[in-house]
Design an enzyme around this catalytic site. Structure first.
Site, short mmCIF file in Angstrom:
data_model
loop_
_atom_site.label_atom_id
_atom_site.label_comp_id
_atom_site.label_asym_id
_atom_site.label_seq_id
_atom_site.Cartn_x
_atom_site.Cartn_y
_atom_site.Cartn_z
N HIS A 179 1.51 -8.81 -10.76
CA HIS A 179 2.88 -8.78 -11.30
C HIS A 179 3.33 -10.20 -11.66
O HIS A 179 3.93 -10.44 -12.70
CB HIS A 179 3.85 -8.24 -10.25
N GLU A 202 3.10 -2.58 -13.84
CA GLU A 202 2.20 -2.05 -12.81
C GLU A 202 0.74 -2.06 -13.28
O GLU A 202 -0.17 -2.16 -12.48
CB GLU A 202 2.65 -0.64 -12.42
N HIS A 247 -2.17 -7.52 -5.54
CA HIS A 247 -1.30 -6.65 -6.34
C HIS A 247 -0.10 -7.44 -6.88
O HIS A 247 0.15 -7.46 -8.10
CB HIS A 247 -0.83 -5.49 -5.45
N GLU A 248 0.60 -8.10 -5.97
CA GLU A 248 1.81 -8.82 -6.39
C GLU A 248 1.47 -10.00 -7.29
O GLU A 248 2.25 -10.37 -8.17
CB GLU A 248 2.63 -9.26 -5.18
ZN ZN Z 1 3.54 -2.99 -8.12
#
Ligand code: ZN
Length: 499
Positions: free
Chosen positions: A265, A291, A261-262
């Protein structure tokens, strides 16, 4: 004679450098700082934010932006930068400096109170600080101004140009569409697979995460991976993008999927050209777009069948005893196992957005003065029953689970679901335009897809508002439909139910 654009440059550099310093202090606060340093750190950040605010609201900057607004000698990125900075300037001049300082300081106090309230599972520790903070946020929203809804002023700070009415329309479509899918799937789901309940050494988890983020092309010469209780990514300054993951010995999937997830980003931030780094156009378009990148890497890629087939043998190399007997089918089902859970950050793809919908509903009520801070714990529990059909047994697993409110991030939660909605639309498009994504993912090769994201989204910086960027990428206005289609077909296949 110097041009107005040239005269703007030292001001832009100063604003960037102040922002860099503040972000570094904030990163340190979340990752490294001893807890007793909190009050001094809160003051230091408040001082710097006050300084940045006074630089941004300098009337001479206003004059310069006025002059540049009438200039016809700017290129498109310069024009966009002036437009963005003018909007920042207008907003900042509306909020009095003492309110900015009070907000910064109160955020520090409330966050510190939250770090004590959550382990103690006692909302009363946070309550007085949060009450003061929400009151300041209302003053801020009123100072910023809004057309229909006070909450819009806050939402606009994270998702510029989006109104709560538009968000509500998307959320209603999503929640209505999700309900039959969630009911059908959860009726067919068995116990959570056993292999997820073993002990996984956190050292080995960290080594695995370090390997994983590099494999996904996170550039560690221009970034770091650390550990923090709440994973986050922050672009400190040019060529310095830091991400964190979290570790739990009992939950291998937390660290692995937090890292994916990160990394989503972080790749976005690393993909914005460094040449844009002092320019307002060199920012991300919105938190929803941000996101969309993290969700895409975490879910569309990380929880897909081809990538899970790539991941399992790599995990088995690190955890031969714990995972040796797990088959690819079991692993794929395990990483997608849906259930009604109390905790948003460990929720599966299917139920995750219901957690966001309930927070959005409560935030709207808070800023409509229909809900008091003191009544939040009870309101939380009722909302959980309405959306997820379970009731928390403790405040730690209920109203205290997220840090967002304690740091004044109100109007932020909706961006998680907007991002999920965008991610489904983007990945649908990527599958049309990138050759053989499935084959690449099966080999753990995400280069082609990353190039596509870089061209379509990352390299665009903040040239377009989120809504416009999303429409350009997807080729049509984006709503909840692609996400519902994706979840419907993935889960109906996984659990052999017809939806
Ligand atoms: Zn996030």
């Amino acid at each position: 004679m110097t041009t107005a654009w040239e005269r703007l440059q030292p001001r832009l550099r100063e604003l960037t450098d102040l922002a860099t310093t503040i972000k570094l202090l904030e990163w340190d606060q979340s990752v490294m700082m001893p807890s007793k340093a909190a009050p001094a750190r809160a003051r230091a950040i408040a001082t710097l934010e006050g300084t940045a605010h006074s630089r941004l609201t300098d009337p001479k900057l206003g004059d310069l932006l006025e002059e540049l607004g009438n200039s016809d000698s700017l290129d498109l990125d310069q024009e966009a930068s002036v437009r963005i900075l003018k909007r920042d300037y207008d907003k900042a001049t509306k909020v009095p400096e003492d309110l900015v300082r009070a907000l910064a300081e109160q955020r520090g106090h409330a966050y510190h109170a939250w770090t004590e309230a959550r382990p103690a599972s006692d909302f009363s520790i946070l309550e007085p600080h949060l009450e003061k903070l929400i009151d300041l946020k209302k003053q801020e929203a009123d100072a910023l101004g809004y057309e229909e809804e006070r909450y819009d002023a806050l939402l606009d700070q994270f998702e510029p140009g989006m109104t709560s009415k538009e968000v509500k329309t998307m959320f209603d479509e999503l929640v209505d569409g999700l309900k039959p899918i969630v009911d059908a799937v959860l009726a067919a789901v068995g116990e959570r697979p056993d292999f997820l309940r073993k002990n996984f050494s956190t050292d080995k988890q960290m080594q695995f995460c370090e390997w994983l983020v590099k494999t996904l092309n996170f550039n560690t010469d221009e970034g770091r991976l650390d550990i923090s209780p709440h994973p986050f990514t922050i672009q400190i300054g040019a060529r310095d993008v830091r991400q964190t993951t979290r570790m739990d010995e009992k939950e291998l999937l937390f660290s692995v999927f937090a890292a994916m997830h990160e990394t989503g980003h972080a790749l976005y931030e690393q993909g914005i050209p460094a040449t844009m780094s002092d320019l307002p156009v060199g920012r991300y378009a919105s938190l929803g777009i941000h996101e969309s990148q993290s969700r895409l890497w975490e879910n569309q890629i990380g929880r897909s069948r081809p990538f899970s087939d790539f991941l399992l043998p790599k995990l088995k190399e690190r955890f031969p005893e714990e995972l040796g007997m797990v088959t690819p089918d079991e692993f794929y089902r395990g990483i997608n196992h849906p259930q009604r859970t109390l905790i948003r950050v460990s929720a599966d793809e299917l139920t995750y957005n219901l957690h966001v919908a309930l927070r959005f509903e409560m935030e709207l009520q808070l800023f409509r003065d229909e809900l008091e801070v003191a009544d939040l714990p009870e309101a939380w529990d009722s909302c959980m029953e309405k959306y997820i059909e379970i009731r928390p047994e403790s405040q730690a697993d209920g109203v205290l689970q997220d840090m967002h409110w304690s740091i004044g991030a109100l109007g932020y939660f909706p961006t998680y679901t907007l991002g999920t909605i965008y991610s489904a639309a983007f990945f649908t498009k990527a599958k049309e335009e990138v050759d053989n994504i499935e084959g690449d993912l099966r080999a753990g090769d995400t280069k082609q897809l990353l190039e596509w994201l870089r061209a379509k989204i990352h390299s665009q910086g903040y040239r377009y508002e989120a809504k416009e960027l999303a429409e350009r990428v997807a080729g049509e206005p984006v709503g909840a439909r692609p996400l519902l289609d994706y979840l419907g077909s993935k889960y109906s296949e996984l659990y052999e139910v017809s939806i």
